[in-house]
Design an enzyme around this catalytic site. Sequence first.
Site, PDB file in Angstrom:
ATOM      1  N   PHE A 179      -8.477  -1.975   1.239  1.00  0.00           N
ATOM      2  CA  PHE A 179      -7.263  -1.427   0.643  1.00  0.00           C
ATOM      3  C   PHE A 179      -6.158  -2.490   0.740  1.00  0.00           C
ATOM      4  O   PHE A 179      -5.128  -2.304   1.372  1.00  0.00           O
ATOM      5  CB  PHE A 179      -6.842  -0.119   1.316  1.00  0.00           C
ATOM      6  CG  PHE A 179      -6.080   0.781   0.375  1.00  0.00           C
ATOM      7  CD1 PHE A 179      -6.726   1.365  -0.693  1.00  0.00           C
ATOM      8  CD2 PHE A 179      -4.733   1.025   0.539  1.00  0.00           C
ATOM      9  CE1 PHE A 179      -6.042   2.189  -1.584  1.00  0.00           C
ATOM     10  CE2 PHE A 179      -4.029   1.838  -0.345  1.00  0.00           C
ATOM     11  CZ  PHE A 179      -4.696   2.420  -1.403  1.00  0.00           C
ATOM     12  N   GLU A 213      -0.419  -7.468   0.330  1.00  0.00           N
ATOM     13  CA  GLU A 213      -0.070  -8.897   0.462  1.00  0.00           C
ATOM     14  C   GLU A 213      -0.356  -9.453   1.856  1.00  0.00           C
ATOM     15  O   GLU A 213      -0.543 -10.656   2.016  1.00  0.00           O
ATOM     16  CB  GLU A 213       1.398  -9.145   0.106  1.00  0.00           C
ATOM     17  CG  GLU A 213       1.683  -9.195  -1.384  1.00  0.00           C
ATOM     18  CD  GLU A 213       1.883  -7.815  -1.979  1.00  0.00           C
ATOM     19  OE1 GLU A 213       1.587  -6.795  -1.290  1.00  0.00           O
ATOM     20  OE2 GLU A 213       2.328  -7.740  -3.131  1.00  0.00           O
ATOM     21  N   GLY A 214      -0.383  -8.577   2.877  1.00  0.00           N
ATOM     22  CA  GLY A 214      -0.723  -9.045   4.228  1.00  0.00           C
ATOM     23  C   GLY A 214      -2.136  -9.615   4.250  1.00  0.00           C
ATOM     24  O   GLY A 214      -2.368 -10.739   4.705  1.00  0.00           O
ATOM     25  N   HIS A 215      -3.092  -8.855   3.715  1.00  0.00           N
ATOM     26  CA  HIS A 215      -4.478  -9.331   3.651  1.00  0.00           C
ATOM     27  C   HIS A 215      -4.574 -10.604   2.801  1.00  0.00           C
ATOM     28  O   HIS A 215      -5.269 -11.549   3.151  1.00  0.00           O
ATOM     29  CB  HIS A 215      -5.389  -8.273   3.007  1.00  0.00           C
ATOM     30  CG  HIS A 215      -5.433  -6.963   3.734  1.00  0.00           C
ATOM     31  ND1 HIS A 215      -4.827  -5.824   3.256  1.00  0.00           N
ATOM     32  CD2 HIS A 215      -6.011  -6.606   4.904  1.00  0.00           C
ATOM     33  CE1 HIS A 215      -5.045  -4.823   4.081  1.00  0.00           C
ATOM     34  NE2 HIS A 215      -5.752  -5.261   5.101  1.00  0.00           N
ATOM     35  N   GLN A 264     -13.795   2.181  16.034  1.00  0.00           N
ATOM     36  CA  GLN A 264     -12.429   1.939  16.499  1.00  0.00           C
ATOM     37  C   GLN A 264     -11.465   3.074  16.151  1.00  0.00           C
ATOM     38  O   GLN A 264     -10.277   2.967  16.380  1.00  0.00           O
ATOM     39  CB  GLN A 264     -11.919   0.588  15.984  1.00  0.00           C
ATOM     40  CG  GLN A 264     -11.683   0.526  14.490  1.00  0.00           C
ATOM     41  CD  GLN A 264     -11.436  -0.894  14.036  1.00  0.00           C
ATOM     42  OE1 GLN A 264     -12.301  -1.762  14.100  1.00  0.00           O
ATOM     43  NE2 GLN A 264     -10.216  -1.167  13.560  1.00  0.00           N
ATOM     44  N   GLY A 282      -3.549 -10.965  11.356  1.00  0.00           N
ATOM     45  CA  GLY A 282      -2.111 -10.809  11.141  1.00  0.00           C
ATOM     46  C   GLY A 282      -1.413 -10.471  12.452  1.00  0.00           C
ATOM     47  O   GLY A 282      -1.917  -9.675  13.243  1.00  0.00           O
ATOM     48  N   LYS A 338       4.058  -4.391   5.647  1.00  0.00           N
ATOM     49  CA  LYS A 338       3.049  -3.844   4.732  1.00  0.00           C
ATOM     50  C   LYS A 338       1.869  -3.326   5.534  1.00  0.00           C
ATOM     51  O   LYS A 338       1.466  -3.929   6.528  1.00  0.00           O
ATOM     52  CB  LYS A 338       2.563  -4.932   3.782  1.00  0.00           C
ATOM     53  CG  LYS A 338       3.686  -5.495   2.946  1.00  0.00           C
ATOM     54  CD  LYS A 338       3.269  -5.681   1.524  1.00  0.00           C
ATOM     55  CE  LYS A 338       4.457  -6.252   0.759  1.00  0.00           C
ATOM     56  NZ  LYS A 338       4.423  -5.953  -0.652  1.00  0.00           N
ATOM     57  N   SER A 363      -1.856  -0.671   4.954  1.00  0.00           N
ATOM     58  CA  SER A 363      -2.651   0.225   4.100  1.00  0.00           C
ATOM     59  C   SER A 363      -2.220   1.665   4.334  1.00  0.00           C
ATOM     60  O   SER A 363      -2.358   2.516   3.465  1.00  0.00           O
ATOM     61  CB  SER A 363      -4.140   0.065   4.412  1.00  0.00           C
ATOM     62  OG  SER A 363      -4.530  -1.285   4.313  1.00  0.00           O
ATOM     63  N   ARG A 364      -1.708   1.948   5.531  1.00  0.00           N
ATOM     64  CA  ARG A 364      -1.332   3.333   5.871  1.00  0.00           C
ATOM     65  C   ARG A 364       0.037   3.725   5.317  1.00  0.00           C
ATOM     66  O   ARG A 364       0.410   4.897   5.431  1.00  0.00           O
ATOM     67  CB  ARG A 364      -1.362   3.533   7.389  1.00  0.00           C
ATOM     68  CG  ARG A 364      -2.773   3.531   7.966  1.00  0.00           C
ATOM     69  CD  ARG A 364      -2.773   3.930   9.429  1.00  0.00           C
ATOM     70  NE  ARG A 364      -4.116   4.204   9.923  1.00  0.00           N
ATOM     71  CZ  ARG A 364      -4.837   3.361  10.689  1.00  0.00           C
ATOM     72  NH1 ARG A 364      -4.342   2.199  11.036  1.00  0.00           N
ATOM     73  NH2 ARG A 364      -6.050   3.708  11.102  1.00  0.00           N
TER      74      ARG A 364
HETATM   75  P1  AMP Z   1      -6.733  -4.076   8.388  1.00  0.00           P
HETATM   76  O1  AMP Z   1      -7.394  -4.030   7.059  1.00  0.00           O
HETATM   77  O2  AMP Z   1      -5.574  -3.142   8.522  1.00  0.00           O
HETATM   78  O3  AMP Z   1      -7.709  -3.996   9.539  1.00  0.00           O
HETATM   79  O4  AMP Z   1      -6.085  -5.512   8.511  1.00  0.00           O
HETATM   80  C1  AMP Z   1      -6.857  -6.672   8.329  1.00  0.00           C
HETATM   81  C2  AMP Z   1      -6.060  -7.865   8.776  1.00  0.00           C
HETATM   82  O5  AMP Z   1      -4.858  -7.936   8.008  1.00  0.00           O
HETATM   83  C3  AMP Z   1      -5.636  -7.782  10.251  1.00  0.00           C
HETATM   84  O6  AMP Z   1      -5.736  -9.066  10.844  1.00  0.00           O
HETATM   85  C4  AMP Z   1      -4.200  -7.349  10.145  1.00  0.00           C
HETATM   86  O7  AMP Z   1      -3.406  -7.776  11.232  1.00  0.00           O
HETATM   87  C5  AMP Z   1      -3.763  -8.061   8.882  1.00  0.00           C
HETATM   88  N1  AMP Z   1      -2.562  -7.418   8.334  1.00  0.00           N
HETATM   89  C6  AMP Z   1      -2.365  -6.096   8.095  1.00  0.00           C
HETATM   90  N2  AMP Z   1      -1.113  -5.882   7.643  1.00  0.00           N
HETATM   91  C7  AMP Z   1      -0.510  -7.101   7.616  1.00  0.00           C
HETATM   92  C8  AMP Z   1       0.792  -7.542   7.249  1.00  0.00           C
HETATM   93  N3  AMP Z   1       1.728  -6.704   6.818  1.00  0.00           N
HETATM   94  N4  AMP Z   1       1.061  -8.865   7.340  1.00  0.00           N
HETATM   95  C9  AMP Z   1       0.120  -9.749   7.777  1.00  0.00           C
HETATM   96  N5  AMP Z   1      -1.120  -9.389   8.120  1.00  0.00           N
HETATM   97  C10 AMP Z   1      -1.440  -8.090   8.049  1.00  0.00           C
END
Ligand code: AMP
Length: 288
Positions: free
Chosen positions: A30, A33-35, A59, A145, A182, A184-185
Amino acid sequence: MKVIRSIDNLRDELLQFNNQTIGYVPTMGFFHEGHLSLMNTARKETEIVVASIFVNPLQFGPHEDFEQYPRDEKRDLKLAKENGVDLLFMPDVNVMYPQESSITMQVVRRADVLCGRSRPGHFDGVVTVLTKLFNMIQPDKVYFGMKDAQQVAVVDGLITDLNFPIELVGLPTIREENGLAKSSRNVYLSEEETLEAKWLYRALINGRQLVVDGEKDPATIIDKVIQTIHQHTDGNIDYVELLSYPELQEVKLVNEQIILAIAVNFKRARLIDNLVFDKYGQIIERLK
Ligand code: AMP
């Protein structure tokens, strides 16, 4: 970009990249821009970019959002392709966990504070899945991140303790224009909550400003953050903590690199955010 769903195919594909450096971006999909910033940085710093999408049941707690976690495979494929991913690994749960485990992993440091306290077992699930993924992919660098700074601290412990020959990189949190990190939630937030949620970041900035102005007392800084959140949101604070980083120990005074971190429960979303800064309040955005 190749999309891969089995471990055998993953290993076959990776064989071709013999001697090339692999950058790996683990995710739950999902994409926002963070991903994408993790993928783009990996693209610049390593020769091959591998990303994974796996919503890891281990988890999630029994009352958390595993079933409801947002998913959009088609959009994610397009975004991964556009952002330089070479291999996208998307295993099903039964590929990752084909039988009952005979080994469990337990994180015993850096996990009894912040999110670890309110999500018991969460980081055990994170290190279990990452150990499997690191063994399958054998990356040179792995990108996370700083939005999930405790995860970065726990993975740092995992890589050191289990001698993974992997360089850990923590990249800056990507934010909306109003400062909201940012996530996904964020799709779970109501319109009104979306407006309120920007105050999480502002609260952290207020706390950090005290340090810039010379405040050293954690309780005073924490109070300021709590006050800001209470004043401007209807969210329920799960925690506001100030700890050393990455050790995540309590500090008596702000005299070293610290993390100021918050978690706030809104009706359908639990939001987290943090700032890592030095004793002068200088923000550390990227680790390594
Ligand atoms: P997730 O899909 O939520 O498990 O996140 C996957 C990776 O993206 C993890 O390393 C998170 O820390 C990183 N991430 C999620 N949100 C952000 C964000 N807003 N800025 C930078 N990295 C992010």
